[in-house]
Write a protein that holds these residues in place. Structure first.
Motif, PDB file in Angstrom:
ATOM      1  N   ALA A 177      97.658  20.212 134.214  1.00 19.77           N
ATOM      2  CA  ALA A 177      98.334  21.506 134.406  1.00 19.77           C
ATOM      3  C   ALA A 177      97.386  22.672 134.123  1.00 19.77           C
ATOM      4  CB  ALA A 177      99.567  21.597 133.510  1.00 19.77           C
ATOM      5  N   LEU A 178      96.575  22.527 133.064  1.00 23.45           N
ATOM      6  CA  LEU A 178      95.611  23.581 132.750  1.00 23.45           C
ATOM      7  C   LEU A 178      94.643  23.777 133.917  1.00 23.45           C
ATOM      8  CD1 LEU A 178      94.791  22.707 129.008  1.00 23.45           C
ATOM      9  CD2 LEU A 178      96.010  24.737 129.818  1.00 23.45           C
ATOM     10  N   ALA A 179      94.147  22.666 134.437  1.00 25.89           N
ATOM     11  CA  ALA A 179      93.188  22.740 135.552  1.00 25.89           C
ATOM     12  C   ALA A 179      93.837  23.391 136.767  1.00 25.89           C
ATOM     13  CB  ALA A 179      92.671  21.350 135.889  1.00 25.89           C
ATOM     14  N   ARG A 205     108.797  49.470 126.485  1.00 23.74           N
ATOM     15  CA  ARG A 205     109.746  49.530 127.608  1.00 23.74           C
ATOM     16  C   ARG A 205     109.137  48.952 128.886  1.00 23.74           C
ATOM     17  NH1 ARG A 205     114.556  50.208 125.046  1.00 23.74           N
ATOM     18  NH2 ARG A 205     113.380  48.581 124.044  1.00 23.74           N
ATOM     19  N   GLY A 206     108.376  47.869 128.707  1.00 21.80           N
ATOM     20  CA  GLY A 206     107.821  47.165 129.859  1.00 21.80           C
ATOM     21  C   GLY A 206     106.479  47.675 130.338  1.00 21.80           C
ATOM     22  N   ARG A 207     105.959  48.719 129.687  1.00 18.33           N
ATOM     23  CA  ARG A 207     104.658  49.251 130.115  1.00 18.33           C
ATOM     24  C   ARG A 207     103.561  48.205 129.904  1.00 18.33           C
ATOM     25  NH1 ARG A 207     100.600  52.063 127.431  1.00 18.33           N
ATOM     26  NH2 ARG A 207     101.828  52.275 125.530  1.00 18.33           N
ATOM     27  N   LEU A 208     103.566  47.562 128.748  1.00 19.74           N
ATOM     28  CA  LEU A 208     102.616  46.487 128.458  1.00 19.74           C
ATOM     29  C   LEU A 208     103.415  45.212 128.196  1.00 19.74           C
ATOM     30  CD1 LEU A 208     100.194  48.325 125.954  1.00 19.74           C
ATOM     31  CD2 LEU A 208      99.848  47.961 128.407  1.00 19.74           C
ATOM     32  N   SER A 209     102.779  44.071 128.449  1.00 21.83           N
ATOM     33  CA  SER A 209     103.477  42.810 128.201  1.00 21.83           C
ATOM     34  C   SER A 209     102.472  41.754 127.757  1.00 21.83           C
ATOM     35  CB  SER A 209     104.219  42.358 129.461  1.00 21.83           C
ATOM     36  OG  SER A 209     103.296  42.194 130.515  1.00 21.83           O
ATOM     37  N   CYS A 210     102.975  40.610 127.395  1.00 18.70           N
ATOM     38  CA  CYS A 210     102.121  39.548 126.838  1.00 18.70           C
ATOM     39  C   CYS A 210     102.340  38.206 127.526  1.00 18.70           C
ATOM     40  CB  CYS A 210     102.397  39.389 125.350  1.00 18.70           C
ATOM     41  SG  CYS A 210     101.386  40.443 124.345  1.00 18.70           S
ATOM     42  N   PRO A 211     101.829  38.052 128.729  1.00 22.31           N
ATOM     43  CA  PRO A 211     101.915  36.736 129.366  1.00 22.31           C
ATOM     44  C   PRO A 211     100.886  35.782 128.770  1.00 22.31           C
ATOM     45  CG  PRO A 211     100.761  38.271 130.807  1.00 22.31           C
ATOM     46  CD  PRO A 211     101.165  39.048 129.581  1.00 22.31           C
ATOM     47  N   MET A 212     101.198  35.211 127.650  1.00 24.36           N
ATOM     48  CA  MET A 212     100.253  34.328 126.960  1.00 24.36           C
ATOM     49  C   MET A 212     100.950  33.049 126.517  1.00 24.36           C
ATOM     50  SD  MET A 212      99.987  36.372 123.291  1.00 24.36           S
ATOM     51  CE  MET A 212      99.819  35.012 122.135  1.00 24.36           C
ATOM     52  N   VAL A 213     100.162  32.006 126.393  1.00 27.11           N
ATOM     53  CA  VAL A 213     100.696  30.731 125.914  1.00 27.11           C
ATOM     54  C   VAL A 213      99.880  30.296 124.705  1.00 27.11           C
ATOM     55  CG1 VAL A 213     101.102  28.288 126.473  1.00 27.11           C
ATOM     56  CG2 VAL A 213     101.386  30.039 128.247  1.00 27.11           C
ATOM     57  N   ILE A 214     100.571  29.872 123.658  1.00 30.26           N
ATOM     58  CA  ILE A 214      99.882  29.175 122.569  1.00 30.26           C
ATOM     59  C   ILE A 214     100.349  27.728 122.610  1.00 30.26           C
ATOM     60  CG2 ILE A 214      99.712  28.888 120.062  1.00 30.26           C
ATOM     61  CD1 ILE A 214      99.667  31.839 119.743  1.00 30.26           C
ATOM     62  N   ARG A 215      99.412  26.818 122.810  1.00 31.62           N
ATOM     63  CA  ARG A 215      99.720  25.382 122.794  1.00 31.62           C
ATOM     64  C   ARG A 215      99.349  24.831 121.423  1.00 31.62           C
ATOM     65  NH1 ARG A 215      95.645  23.027 124.951  1.00 31.62           N
ATOM     66  NH2 ARG A 215      96.716  21.110 124.393  1.00 31.62           N
ATOM     67  N   ALA A 216     100.166  23.924 120.932  1.00 29.86           N
ATOM     68  CA  ALA A 216      99.792  23.247 119.689  1.00 29.86           C
ATOM     69  C   ALA A 216     100.429  21.868 119.649  1.00 29.86           C
ATOM     70  CB  ALA A 216     100.243  24.059 118.475  1.00 29.86           C
ATOM     71  N   PRO A 217      99.650  20.860 119.287  1.00 32.13           N
ATOM     72  CA  PRO A 217     100.246  19.550 119.023  1.00 32.13           C
ATOM     73  C   PRO A 217     101.109  19.659 117.765  1.00 32.13           C
ATOM     74  CG  PRO A 217      97.838  19.460 118.968  1.00 32.13           C
ATOM     75  CD  PRO A 217      98.213  20.896 119.039  1.00 32.13           C
ATOM     76  N   TYR A 218     102.262  19.008 117.771  1.00 29.88           N
ATOM     77  CA  TYR A 218     103.120  19.104 116.586  1.00 29.88           C
ATOM     78  C   TYR A 218     103.775  17.763 116.329  1.00 29.88           C
ATOM     79  CZ  TYR A 218     107.893  18.832 118.393  1.00 29.88           C
ATOM     80  OH  TYR A 218     109.075  18.373 118.901  1.00 29.88           O
ATOM     81  N   GLY A 219     104.325  17.653 115.119  1.00 26.67           N
ATOM     82  CA  GLY A 219     105.109  16.474 114.778  1.00 26.67           C
ATOM     83  C   GLY A 219     104.275  15.346 114.210  1.00 26.67           C
ATOM     84  N   LEU A 232     104.356  23.244 131.347  1.00 28.66           N
ATOM     85  CA  LEU A 232     103.176  24.035 130.976  1.00 28.66           C
ATOM     86  C   LEU A 232     102.826  25.010 132.106  1.00 28.66           C
ATOM     87  CD1 LEU A 232     100.994  24.793 128.979  1.00 28.66           C
ATOM     88  CD2 LEU A 232      99.638  22.844 129.773  1.00 28.66           C
ATOM     89  N   LEU A 233     102.974  24.552 133.343  1.00 28.72           N
ATOM     90  CA  LEU A 233     102.754  25.490 134.461  1.00 28.72           C
ATOM     91  C   LEU A 233     103.747  26.650 134.393  1.00 28.72           C
ATOM     92  CD1 LEU A 233     102.014  23.273 137.588  1.00 28.72           C
ATOM     93  CD2 LEU A 233     100.424  24.765 136.350  1.00 28.72           C
ATOM     94  N   ALA A 234     104.997  26.319 134.094  1.00 27.02           N
ATOM     95  CA  ALA A 234     106.013  27.382 133.976  1.00 27.02           C
ATOM     96  C   ALA A 234     105.640  28.353 132.860  1.00 27.02           C
ATOM     97  CB  ALA A 234     107.382  26.769 133.708  1.00 27.02           C
ATOM     98  N   ALA A 235     105.168  27.803 131.746  1.00 26.39           N
ATOM     99  CA  ALA A 235     104.815  28.642 130.594  1.00 26.39           C
ATOM    100  C   ALA A 235     103.662  29.576 130.947  1.00 26.39           C
ATOM    101  CB  ALA A 235     104.450  27.761 129.402  1.00 26.39           C
ATOM    102  N   ILE A 236     102.654  29.036 131.613  1.00 23.48           N
ATOM    103  CA  ILE A 236     101.479  29.853 131.947  1.00 23.48           C
ATOM    104  C   ILE A 236     101.844  30.934 132.959  1.00 23.48           C
ATOM    105  CG2 ILE A 236      99.154  29.805 132.968  1.00 23.48           C
ATOM    106  CD1 ILE A 236      98.896  26.912 131.856  1.00 23.48           C
ATOM    107  N   ARG A 237     102.727  30.620 133.874  1.00 21.05           N
ATOM    108  CA  ARG A 237     103.101  31.596 134.912  1.00 21.05           C
ATOM    109  C   ARG A 237     104.132  32.602 134.408  1.00 21.05           C
ATOM    110  NH1 ARG A 237     103.818  26.989 139.558  1.00 21.05           N
ATOM    111  NH2 ARG A 237     101.600  26.445 139.712  1.00 21.05           N
ATOM    112  N   ASP A 238     104.738  32.322 133.274  1.00 22.09           N
ATOM    113  CA  ASP A 238     105.796  33.213 132.789  1.00 22.09           C
ATOM    114  C   ASP A 238     105.210  34.564 132.380  1.00 22.09           C
ATOM    115  OD1 ASP A 238     108.797  33.061 132.013  1.00 22.09           O
ATOM    116  OD2 ASP A 238     107.829  34.118 130.354  1.00 22.09           O
ATOM    117  N   PRO A 239     105.927  35.643 132.643  1.00 22.64           N
ATOM    118  CA  PRO A 239     105.405  36.975 132.275  1.00 22.64           C
ATOM    119  C   PRO A 239     105.513  37.300 130.786  1.00 22.64           C
ATOM    120  CG  PRO A 239     107.494  37.175 133.446  1.00 22.64           C
ATOM    121  CD  PRO A 239     107.146  35.726 133.471  1.00 22.64           C
ATOM    122  N   ALA A 284     106.329  24.071 139.062  1.00 25.74           N
ATOM    123  CA  ALA A 284     106.755  24.285 137.682  1.00 25.74           C
ATOM    124  C   ALA A 284     108.179  23.781 137.494  1.00 25.74           C
ATOM    125  CB  ALA A 284     106.678  25.769 137.342  1.00 25.74           C
ATOM    126  N   LEU A 285     108.491  23.391 136.273  1.00 23.18           N
ATOM    127  CA  LEU A 285     109.863  23.012 135.931  1.00 23.18           C
ATOM    128  C   LEU A 285     110.560  24.215 135.283  1.00 23.18           C
ATOM    129  CD1 LEU A 285     109.282  19.438 134.498  1.00 23.18           C
ATOM    130  CD2 LEU A 285     110.610  20.029 136.536  1.00 23.18           C
TER     131      LEU A 285
END
Lengths: 359, 326
Positions: B13-15, B106-120, B158-165, B190-191
């Motif tokens: 997905a990253l690739a 009010r939408g002027r700036l936004s943060c389309p970012m993903v933080i991935r982390a292994p958990y559990g 992950l594709l959905a997360a990366i593409r999310d605004p 994406a799912l």
């Protein structure tokens, strides 16, 4: 073993001293004192705006407010050194810089009056909003600078924060990566000597705040933060280095906070009137006026006209702020997500209905 | 095409995202030439270069803060925090900025970012490497918290997360990283986020879960089935914003609900789900809602880990208990 004192000579830049005398050859832009009128005007506007904002707070028409009294040369000098496409990342005391960048007084008042629309700047749309958690915008500046460099934009990021912020790890982490990755950033420290009630000497044993840059492999220097010519010139040079050589700089602007930390603070609890009075002799507005008067670039008639004009501008902005409608209750949902989830719709309806019932 | 495991699906997905969108950059500790400690970014450095696959200094707060700056300035940073146990320094940035920048301006700036982390847990890792603190993050408005439970869902989500605004924390259950492999089509599809997946249908009891506990729930459902109890399995998948309708619809059908999470019990996300059922689904219930969770303790070191982790046996027991009500 021979102990070695590390090289920590930090340059200190000043052009105009506290009585308006030139102490070294002026930079090009300042050789004609007429060119300094816009800087003087901006500092005066900032001072009057601060004074009126505090007054609004005291009369219940504004929320908590952080005045920049005595530090006007920092904000104005920094912004005057920037180009439009540079990005400003301010803390909560940079109204001098924000106003110069094109943020309106009405927007600033909306923000401090409790309305998010104040951060939807009409101009300077790439600049960051006011950052309240101290020093957390340093790493944003590194990220912005990376993006600018990646996108081939000839611009730099300028983060401004107070002396208190230099005690945080965020400051070191951000400085460190701007050195390692060669990112176009200027870190401006408004060293006003007080992190609320904690004095500069209690904050750190470092002889200067600028020297903290040495550990990160970037440049650091001090500037007389009450000399707007020095601030502008020093930041201009730092921006040139950032844009063209990707070398970051910490500019420690040495100044003094002549009033409370915010309207919620009472500085008399932790510092003496004598100390504050002493610092009034160094303040930046009178200093520049003195210089301009000495050079026949400013008269008492000019001063009178400016005072009148500034007072009227501020008054107009205050009226526009006071006349603005309250934000709609539903707006707290409307900018949370670009694509809001269905599940928030019920909560939104509830809040909107409740507000309408109250209204 | 060969079958791939979850780590490989993340890599795929990253690739794909890097290939499709030049504004995507990957950053984190050891994600470059080393390919990440779990190899999730393997090969990306050679393929996409050092300007897009970025080895950061060891500074998690910086990684999150830089991501905010990058995202607001037009990039789509996908960062890796090596283990969830090291995600805490990022919470300052997630809470104070990433989740708020759109709202604050009010939408002027936004943060389309993903933080991935292994958990559990479940892989006998050292201290601080096994926590499930997803509820802490799900409590932050403006943030999305997404957890995949299979290679194909890891790819699509992950594709959905990366593409999310907007900002997404993407938590990868490391017990499932190499647990099983399946065919994953690299179709760039994406799912959906903000809703879950009904992974098994059943009429008798709803097993509501996410992450590595999905696998345990399937094992439990198989056992229950041999006893004539058919479990419905819901993978909640997006914890914030949580989709209550999907869970309520299932509980309406089955009348019984077991919520299973690997995280400790108190203040776990199961509490939110249980409260949602109490508020909106009480009349459908034939039995009390039951939780199967880790105990309210610090995650023990490896020797007691299996005692700490919930398993299929506890789920079977809980579901069987609920069947006794009617």
């Amino acid at each position: 073993m021979v102990s070695r004192e590390p090289e920590l000579e930090i340059p200190f830049h000043r052009f105009i001293d506290e009585v308006g005398q030139v102490v070294q050859k002026l930079p090009g832009f300042a050789t004609d004192p007429q060119n300094l009128v816009p800087l003087y005007r901006a500092m005066m506007l900032t001072r009057v705006f601060d004074e009126r904002a505090v007054g609004l707070q005291r009369t219940g028409r504004l929320g908590t407010y952080a005045s920049s009294l005595g530090q006007e040369a920092v904000g104005v000098g920094v912004a005057a050194a920037m180009r439009d496409q540079d990005v400003l990342l301010p803390s909560f005391r940079e109204q001098g810089a924000m106003l110069w960048r094109g943020v309106s007084m009405k927007e600033l008042l909306l923000y401090w009056g409790g309305d998010e629309r104040g951060s939807d700047f009409t101009k300077a749309r790439s600049d960051f909003p006011i950052c309240i958690p101290v020093g957390t915008q340093f790493s944003h500046a590194a990220g912005v600078a990376f993006a600018l460099k990646q996108q081939g934009v000839d611009a730099a990021a300028v983060a401004v924060a107070g002396d208190g912020a230099t005690s945080k790890g965020d400051f070191y982490e951000a400085m460190n990566i701007t050195g390692a990755w060669r990112l176009p950033v200027v870190f401006v420290i408004n060293n006003n000597q007080w992190a609320i009630s904690v004095s500069r000497t209690k904050q750190t044993a470092a002889r200067s705040l600028a020297q903290k840059s040495v550990a990160a492999g970037i440049l650091g220097l001090q500037v007389d933060g009450n000399d707007v010519v020095a601030v502008k010139q020093t930041v201009s040079e730092a921006l040139e280095r950032a844009r063209h050589s990707c070398v970051a700089t910490v500019v420690e602007a040495v100044t003094y906070r002549l009033t409370d930390h915010t309207t919620a603070d009472d500085a008399s609890r932790y510092r003496s009137d004598e100390e504050v009075s002493k610092h009034w002799q160094y303040e930046p507005v009178r200093r520049l006026r003195q210089f301009m008067e000495n050079n026949h670039a400013w008269s008492s008639a000019d001063e009178e006209a400016l005072q009148k004009q500034v007072a009227s501008e501020v008054e107009t902005a205050i009226q526009a702020y006071l006349d603005s409608d309250a934000p709609a209750a539903g707006s707290m949902f409307d900018y949370l997500y670009k694509n809001p989830p269905k599940s928030l719709a019920n909560q939104r309806d509830h809040i909107v209905t409740r507000a309408a019932d109250d209204g | 095409m060969a079958e791939i495991n979850m780590v490989q699906a993340v890599n795929l997905a990253l690739a794909r995202a890097l290939e499709d969108d030049p504004s995507v950059v990957v950053l984190g500790e050891d994600v470059g030439i080393n390919g990440g400690v779990f190899r999730a970014t393997e090969g990306l450095y050679n393929r996409f270069g050092q300007d897009r696959i970025l080895d950061t200094p060891l500074a998690e707060a910086l990684i999150a803060g830089m991501s905010v700056g990058m995202a607001a300035a037009g990039l789509r940073p996908v960062s890796e925090i090596q283990f969830m146990g090291f995600i805490y320094p990022t919470i300052d940035q997630l809470e104070c900025h990433a989740s708020r920048l759109r709202n604050r301006t009010r939408g002027r700036l936004s943060c389309p970012m993903v933080i991935r982390a292994p958990y559990g847990g479940g892989v006998h890792a050292p201290e601080h490497h096994s926590e499930s603190r997803e509820a802490m993050l799900a409590h932050i408005p403006g943030l999305r918290v997404v957890i995949p439970s299979s290679p194909s869902r890891a790819y699509g989500l992950l594709l959905a997360a990366i593409r999310d605004p907007d900002p997404v924390v993407f938590l990868e259950p490391k017990k499932l990283y190499r647990a099983n492999a399946e065919h994953v089509e690299d179709d760039g599809i994406a799912l959906p986020m903000d809703t879950g997946f009904v992974l098994r249908e059943g009429d008798d009891v709803s097993l509501v879960t996410w992450g590595a506990m999905v696998q345990e729930s399937f094992a439990a459902a198989a056992t229950l089935s041999t006893r004539g109890i058919e479990a419905e399995i819901i993978d909640v998948s997006t914890l914030n914003p949580f989709d209550p309708e999907q869970v309520l619809a299932s509980v309406e059908k089955t009348g019984r609900c077991v919520i299973i999470h690997e995280a400790v019990r108190t203040g776990g996300f199961g509490s939110e789900i249980g409260a949602t059922i109490a508020e909106h689904g009480l009349m459908s219930l034939l039995a009390p809602v039951k939780r199967v969770t880790a105990p309210d303790t610090v995650v023990p070191l490896a020797k007691l880990e299996s005692c700490f982790m919930p398993g299929a046996d506890s789920i079977v027991q809980a579901a069987t208990d609920l069947m006794a009500y009617s």
